[in-house]
Design an enzyme around this catalytic site. Structure first.
Site, PDB file in Angstrom:
ATOM      1  N   ARG A  66     -20.110  74.411  36.753  1.00 32.49           N
ATOM      2  CA  ARG A  66     -21.223  73.878  35.957  1.00 32.49           C
ATOM      3  C   ARG A  66     -21.300  74.620  34.636  1.00 32.49           C
ATOM      4  NH1 ARG A  66     -24.598  77.962  35.764  1.00 32.49           N
ATOM      5  NH2 ARG A  66     -24.841  79.349  37.545  1.00 32.49           N
ATOM      6  N   GLY A  68     -23.556  76.848  31.769  1.00 34.86           N
ATOM      7  CA  GLY A  68     -24.540  77.916  31.872  1.00 34.86           C
ATOM      8  C   GLY A  68     -23.966  79.229  32.364  1.00 34.86           C
ATOM      9  N   GLN A  69     -24.851  80.207  32.501  1.00 35.80           N
ATOM     10  CA  GLN A  69     -24.467  81.551  32.892  1.00 35.80           C
ATOM     11  C   GLN A  69     -24.750  81.756  34.393  1.00 35.80           C
ATOM     12  OE1 GLN A  69     -22.965  83.967  30.990  1.00 35.80           O
ATOM     13  NE2 GLN A  69     -22.833  82.636  29.182  1.00 35.80           N
ATOM     14  N   ILE A  70     -25.311  82.910  34.732  1.00 36.59           N
ATOM     15  CA  ILE A  70     -25.505  83.250  36.140  1.00 36.59           C
ATOM     16  C   ILE A  70     -26.920  82.898  36.588  1.00 36.59           C
ATOM     17  CG2 ILE A  70     -26.294  85.625  35.705  1.00 36.59           C
ATOM     18  CD1 ILE A  70     -24.548  86.447  38.165  1.00 36.59           C
ATOM     19  N   LEU A 134     -31.184  74.545  35.471  1.00 38.95           N
ATOM     20  CA  LEU A 134     -30.316  73.386  35.642  1.00 38.95           C
ATOM     21  C   LEU A 134     -28.950  73.634  35.019  1.00 38.95           C
ATOM     22  CD1 LEU A 134     -29.988  71.461  32.830  1.00 38.95           C
ATOM     23  CD2 LEU A 134     -32.404  71.160  33.273  1.00 38.95           C
ATOM     24  N   GLY A 135     -27.991  72.903  35.540  1.00 43.10           N
ATOM     25  CA  GLY A 135     -26.636  72.935  35.018  1.00 43.10           C
ATOM     26  C   GLY A 135     -25.923  71.676  35.467  1.00 43.10           C
ATOM     27  N   CYS A 164     -29.720  83.218  33.867  1.00 43.53           N
ATOM     28  CA  CYS A 164     -29.161  82.244  32.917  1.00 43.53           C
ATOM     29  C   CYS A 164     -28.714  82.917  31.619  1.00 43.53           C
ATOM     30  CB  CYS A 164     -30.154  81.120  32.647  1.00 43.53           C
ATOM     31  SG  CYS A 164     -30.632  80.238  34.154  1.00 43.53           S
TER      32      CYS A 164
END
Length: 206
Positions: A66, A68-70, A134-135, A164
């Site tokens: 996806r 985004g980050q973590i 969200l992602g 995120c």
């Protein structure tokens, strides 16, 4: 649209199932929403930076595809995966992100919580605290992954990450805001809002 309640599931196997579904779907394949909770897991977006995991723990870290980050997933957090044919519903990624955010904002408003989205950081926020992340991933004109809403969960694992990718970002859940929902109630209410918004988007002529 098929709505599937998967209960509590493993992240890695569910990720593979989403990929398989998306790769195998045909133009006539019915869209699906998957409602679920995950066992405790940190997930890192495909362009994510490892330094956003601040310390090691017993919670596994899984690489995801996806954006985004973590982020963290765990029991008490409602996850809805949106396996949708974006071309068929006349939608792009930005429209889909807004649809997801607005559906959560409407749910929270129904319970007296004023929330908002942010242009600089996808998700839903109450004041400066993140309540939904969200992602999405798009393959072959269809999207998967989706949105997670913190309903009634242990928030301490978020202290182990920059949520995120944002250092020091506070994270909150509905329970902390005085709203007690069971997971079945949260699933029913948010999925109903999502179905309505998706149907409305799909009815718009290109």
């Amino acid at each position: 649209m098929q709505i599937r309640d998967l209960g509590k599931v493993n992240y890695s196997s569910t990720l593979q199932e989403m990929r398989d579904f998306t790769d195998q779907r045909q133009p006539e394949t019915e869209d699906e929403l998957w409602l679920l909770e995950h066992y405790p897991v940190f997930t890192q977006g495909h362009n994510g930076q490892p330094e956003h995991l601040l310390t090691s723990s017993d919670i596994p870290l899984v690489q995801s595809d996806r954006g985004g980050q973590i982020t963290y997933h765990g029991p008490g957090q409602l996850v809805i995966y949106t396996l949708l044919d974006l071309k068929r519903m006349h939608s792009g990624v930005r429209q889909m992100v807004t649809l997801l955010e607005n559906s959560v904002i409407r749910l929270l408003d129904n319970h007296g919580i004023q929330a908002n989205a942010r242009k600089d950081a996808p998700g839903v926020y109450v004041d400066d605290a993140k309540i939904a992340a969200l992602g999405l991933r798009v393959r072959r004109g269809a999207c998967y992954h989706g949105i997670s809403l913190n309903v009634d969960m242990d928030l301490t694992p978020f202290d182990l990450i920059n949520p995120c990718g944002y250092a020091g970002m506070p994270v909150i859940d509905m329970k902390s805001l005085g709203v007690s929902l069971t997971m079945p109630q949260a699933k029913q209410q948010l999925s109903s809002l999502l179905v309505s918004a998706i149907n409305q988007q799909a009815s718009i002529k290109p």
